[in-house]
Design a protein around this motif. Structure first.
Motif, PDB file in Angstrom:
ATOM      1  N   THR A  51       0.823  -1.212   0.000  1.00  0.00           N
ATOM      2  CA  THR A  51       0.000   0.000   0.000  1.00  0.00           C
ATOM      3  C   THR A  51       0.857   1.262   0.000  1.00  0.00           C
ATOM      4  N   LEU A  52       1.941   1.266   0.766  1.00  0.00           N
ATOM      5  CA  LEU A  52       2.833   2.423   0.784  1.00  0.00           C
ATOM      6  C   LEU A  52       3.415   2.692  -0.597  1.00  0.00           C
ATOM      7  N   GLN A  53       3.855   1.640  -1.273  1.00  0.00           N
ATOM      8  CA  GLN A  53       4.409   1.825  -2.614  1.00  0.00           C
ATOM      9  C   GLN A  53       3.328   2.269  -3.594  1.00  0.00           C
ATOM     10  N   SER A  54       2.094   1.802  -3.401  1.00  0.00           N
ATOM     11  CA  SER A  54       0.983   2.237  -4.258  1.00  0.00           C
ATOM     12  C   SER A  54       0.705   3.723  -4.079  1.00  0.00           C
ATOM     13  N   LEU A  55       1.027   4.246  -2.901  1.00  0.00           N
ATOM     14  CA  LEU A  55       0.870   5.674  -2.621  1.00  0.00           C
ATOM     15  C   LEU A  55       2.107   6.481  -3.018  1.00  0.00           C
ATOM     16  N   GLY A  56       3.139   5.795  -3.497  1.00  0.00           N
ATOM     17  CA  GLY A  56       4.346   6.484  -3.929  1.00  0.00           C
ATOM     18  C   GLY A  56       5.313   6.799  -2.812  1.00  0.00           C
ATOM     19  N   VAL A  57       5.192   6.106  -1.694  1.00  0.00           N
ATOM     20  CA  VAL A  57       6.095   6.333  -0.554  1.00  0.00           C
ATOM     21  C   VAL A  57       7.359   5.491  -0.731  1.00  0.00           C
ATOM     22  N   GLU A  58       8.524   6.120  -0.651  1.00  0.00           N
ATOM     23  CA  GLU A  58       9.790   5.409  -0.746  1.00  0.00           C
ATOM     24  C   GLU A  58      10.199   4.894   0.628  1.00  0.00           C
ATOM     25  N   LEU A  59      10.700   3.674   0.654  1.00  0.00           N
ATOM     26  CA  LEU A  59      11.075   3.030   1.915  1.00  0.00           C
ATOM     27  C   LEU A  59      12.587   2.936   2.045  1.00  0.00           C
ATOM     28  N   ALA A  60      13.055   3.159   3.269  1.00  0.00           N
ATOM     29  CA  ALA A  60      14.489   3.074   3.540  1.00  0.00           C
ATOM     30  C   ALA A  60      14.914   1.669   3.912  1.00  0.00           C
ATOM     31  N   GLY A  61      13.970   0.862   4.429  1.00  0.00           N
ATOM     32  CA  GLY A  61      14.298  -0.485   4.850  1.00  0.00           C
ATOM     33  C   GLY A  61      13.111  -1.415   4.731  1.00  0.00           C
ATOM     34  N   VAL A  62      13.385  -2.658   4.326  1.00  0.00           N
ATOM     35  CA  VAL A  62      12.352  -3.682   4.157  1.00  0.00           C
ATOM     36  C   VAL A  62      12.925  -5.032   4.577  1.00  0.00           C
ATOM     37  N   PRO A  63      12.061  -6.050   4.747  1.00  0.00           N
ATOM     38  CA  PRO A  63      12.560  -7.393   5.064  1.00  0.00           C
ATOM     39  C   PRO A  63      13.348  -7.991   3.900  1.00  0.00           C
ATOM     40  N   ASP A  64      13.977  -9.132   4.158  1.00  0.00           N
ATOM     41  CA  ASP A  64      14.849  -9.735   3.153  1.00  0.00           C
ATOM     42  C   ASP A  64      14.092 -10.373   1.996  1.00  0.00           C
ATOM     43  N   ASN A  65      12.806 -10.669   2.172  1.00  0.00           N
ATOM     44  CA  ASN A  65      12.028 -11.306   1.105  1.00  0.00           C
ATOM     45  C   ASN A  65      10.623 -10.721   1.099  1.00  0.00           C
ATOM     46  N   LEU A  66      10.225 -10.142  -0.030  1.00  0.00           N
ATOM     47  CA  LEU A  66       8.878  -9.575  -0.151  1.00  0.00           C
ATOM     48  C   LEU A  66       7.917 -10.542  -0.837  1.00  0.00           C
ATOM     49  N   TYR A  67       8.431 -11.615  -1.418  1.00  0.00           N
ATOM     50  CA  TYR A  67       7.643 -12.703  -2.007  1.00  0.00           C
ATOM     51  C   TYR A  67       6.886 -12.310  -3.280  1.00  0.00           C
ATOM     52  N   ILE A  68       6.447 -11.075  -3.399  1.00  0.00           N
ATOM     53  CA  ILE A  68       5.661 -10.640  -4.553  1.00  0.00           C
ATOM     54  C   ILE A  68       6.585  -9.896  -5.517  1.00  0.00           C
ATOM     55  N   PRO A  69       6.828 -10.442  -6.705  1.00  0.00           N
ATOM     56  CA  PRO A  69       7.806  -9.842  -7.629  1.00  0.00           C
ATOM     57  C   PRO A  69       7.513  -8.388  -7.996  1.00  0.00           C
ATOM     58  N   SER A  70       6.233  -8.017  -8.023  1.00  0.00           N
ATOM     59  CA  SER A  70       5.898  -6.647  -8.432  1.00  0.00           C
ATOM     60  C   SER A  70       6.276  -5.611  -7.376  1.00  0.00           C
ATOM     61  N   ALA A 147      -4.875   8.524  -1.650  1.00  0.00           N
ATOM     62  CA  ALA A 147      -5.522   7.455  -0.897  1.00  0.00           C
ATOM     63  C   ALA A 147      -6.990   7.319  -1.299  1.00  0.00           C
ATOM     64  N   GLU A 148      -7.662   8.450  -1.440  1.00  0.00           N
ATOM     65  CA  GLU A 148      -9.071   8.417  -1.851  1.00  0.00           C
ATOM     66  C   GLU A 148      -9.211   7.827  -3.255  1.00  0.00           C
ATOM     67  N   ALA A 149      -8.264   8.120  -4.135  1.00  0.00           N
ATOM     68  CA  ALA A 149      -8.313   7.582  -5.497  1.00  0.00           C
ATOM     69  C   ALA A 149      -8.124   6.066  -5.488  1.00  0.00           C
ATOM     70  N   LEU A 150      -7.206   5.578  -4.664  1.00  0.00           N
ATOM     71  CA  LEU A 150      -6.997   4.129  -4.560  1.00  0.00           C
ATOM     72  C   LEU A 150      -8.261   3.441  -4.053  1.00  0.00           C
ATOM     73  N   THR A 153     -10.962   3.331  -6.746  1.00  0.00           N
ATOM     74  CA  THR A 153     -10.666   2.299  -7.744  1.00  0.00           C
ATOM     75  C   THR A 153     -10.990   0.919  -7.193  1.00  0.00           C
ATOM     76  N   LEU A 154     -10.626   0.693  -5.932  1.00  0.00           N
ATOM     77  CA  LEU A 154     -10.906  -0.589  -5.295  1.00  0.00           C
ATOM     78  C   LEU A 154     -12.409  -0.852  -5.230  1.00  0.00           C
ATOM     79  N   ASP A 155     -13.175   0.154  -4.842  1.00  0.00           N
ATOM     80  CA  ASP A 155     -14.630   0.007  -4.767  1.00  0.00           C
ATOM     81  C   ASP A 155     -15.216  -0.308  -6.145  1.00  0.00           C
ATOM     82  N   ASP A 156     -14.709   0.351  -7.177  1.00  0.00           N
ATOM     83  CA  ASP A 156     -15.198   0.101  -8.533  1.00  0.00           C
ATOM     84  C   ASP A 156     -14.911  -1.334  -8.966  1.00  0.00           C
ATOM     85  N   LYS A 157     -13.730  -1.816  -8.651  1.00  0.00           N
ATOM     86  CA  LYS A 157     -13.364  -3.175  -9.037  1.00  0.00           C
ATOM     87  C   LYS A 157     -14.186  -4.212  -8.272  1.00  0.00           C
TER      88      LYS A 157
END
Length: 296
Positions: A51-70, A147-150, A153-157
């Motif tokens: 969700t953070l990446q969908s909002l365009g937030v850059e992260l300084a640290g993440v776990p070693d495996n995100l599992y989702i290639p996208s 956030a409101e746009a996301l 879109t979710l509600d429409d889908k």
């Protein structure tokens, strides 16, 4: 120990300096006050990272495996695993905010000693919680419009999926784990699939409280005779080798069901559903896969 203590103090000082202005948001453990527009953010929860990446937030640290290639970790430092933060690396980054959730939620107290931290676990009310997390992150990072746009879109889908699945009969949600099979009903971990499709369960008496699902046999599935099978391959979700969901389901009993006979067995995006459940793009991916299946 002295080095870790010094790092803890340094990180706490940085967090205090950054917290010139605060906002109050909803979390999995009630309301929390955190720094507004934090610049150095670390997240240990895949749904939150999504969700953070969908909002365009850059992260300084993440776990070693995100599992989702996208989900891209470009530019982010590895700071432990989903289950165990590396506190020394975390302190070295000096984050303004740390986000935990689900598998990393037990580490909240530990990471809170280094920086402001929030638990953004998504519970059994997945859709409601997912939208609440989108809104909360929008508030923290001053991205309310995004956030409101996301959410729109979710509600429409979701509405489009409900229309596509209308009058399609019963559904059975199955998770395979090698040779084992478990089913999930409304109100359970994956019960939101019944909510978005508006389809009744093929086995009404499934216990909603079973986090690991209700163990099923091929005979029980044949007796239930679902119109649709929604299948999650846990092994594929976590990158394990072994028997696939298709191999596990292959038997004369299941092949005789209405779902199999009518080519209405949907193998859902595994990592998005199992690991990233409730993250914005993961939700969209699963919903789109179901909508496409009903359209076909």
């Amino acid at each position: 120990m002295r080095r870790i203590s010094a790092l803890v103090l340094a990180a706490a000082s940085l967090a205090t300096a950054a917290g010139a202005q605060d906002v109050t948001i909803a979390t999995a453990q009630g309301e929390a006050t955190v720094p507004a527009s934090p610049e150095i953010v670390v997240a240990y929860d895949v749904a939150a990272i999504d969700t953070l990446q969908s909002l365009g937030v850059e992260l300084a640290g993440v776990p070693d495996n995100l599992y989702i290639p996208s989900l891209s970790a470009d530019g982010a430092e590895t700071v432990g695993t989903l289950f165990e933060p590396d506190l020394e690396k975390l302190a070295g980054i000096g984050p303004d905010l740390v986000v935990v959730g689900a598998r990393s939620a037990p580490a909240l107290n530990a990471v809170s000693q280094l920086a402001p931290a929030i638990d953004m676990t998504i519970g059994s009310e997945l859709l409601e919680d997912a939208k609440a997390r989108i809104a909360a992150f929008g508030t923290i990072f001053d991205r309310q419009q995004q956030a409101e746009a996301l959410t729109a879109t979710l509600d429409d889908k979701i509405a489009a999926l409900g229309d596509a699945a209308a009058d399609s009969g019963t559904a059975l949600i199955l998770m395979t784990n090698g040779t084992k099979m478990a089913a999930y009903g409304p109100g359970s971990r994956f019960g939101w699939l019944h909510d978005v499709t508006k389809m009744p369960p093929a086995i009404p008496e499934l216990a909603a409280t079973e986090n690991h699902g209700n163990v099923l046999t091929h005979e029980a599935i044949a007796e239930a005779d679902p119109d649709w099978l929604f299948v999650l391959d846990r092994g594929a979700a976590i990158g394990e080798d072994g028997q696939s969901a298709a191999q596990t389901l292959a038997s004369p009993l299941i092949e005789g069901t209405t779902a199999w006979q009518n080519d209405q067995v949907v193998y859902l995006p595994a990592a998005e559903l199992y690991i990233g459940g409730g993250g914005y793009s993961s939700l969209v991916t699963v919903i789109d896969a179901l909508t496409e299946a009903f359209g076909a």
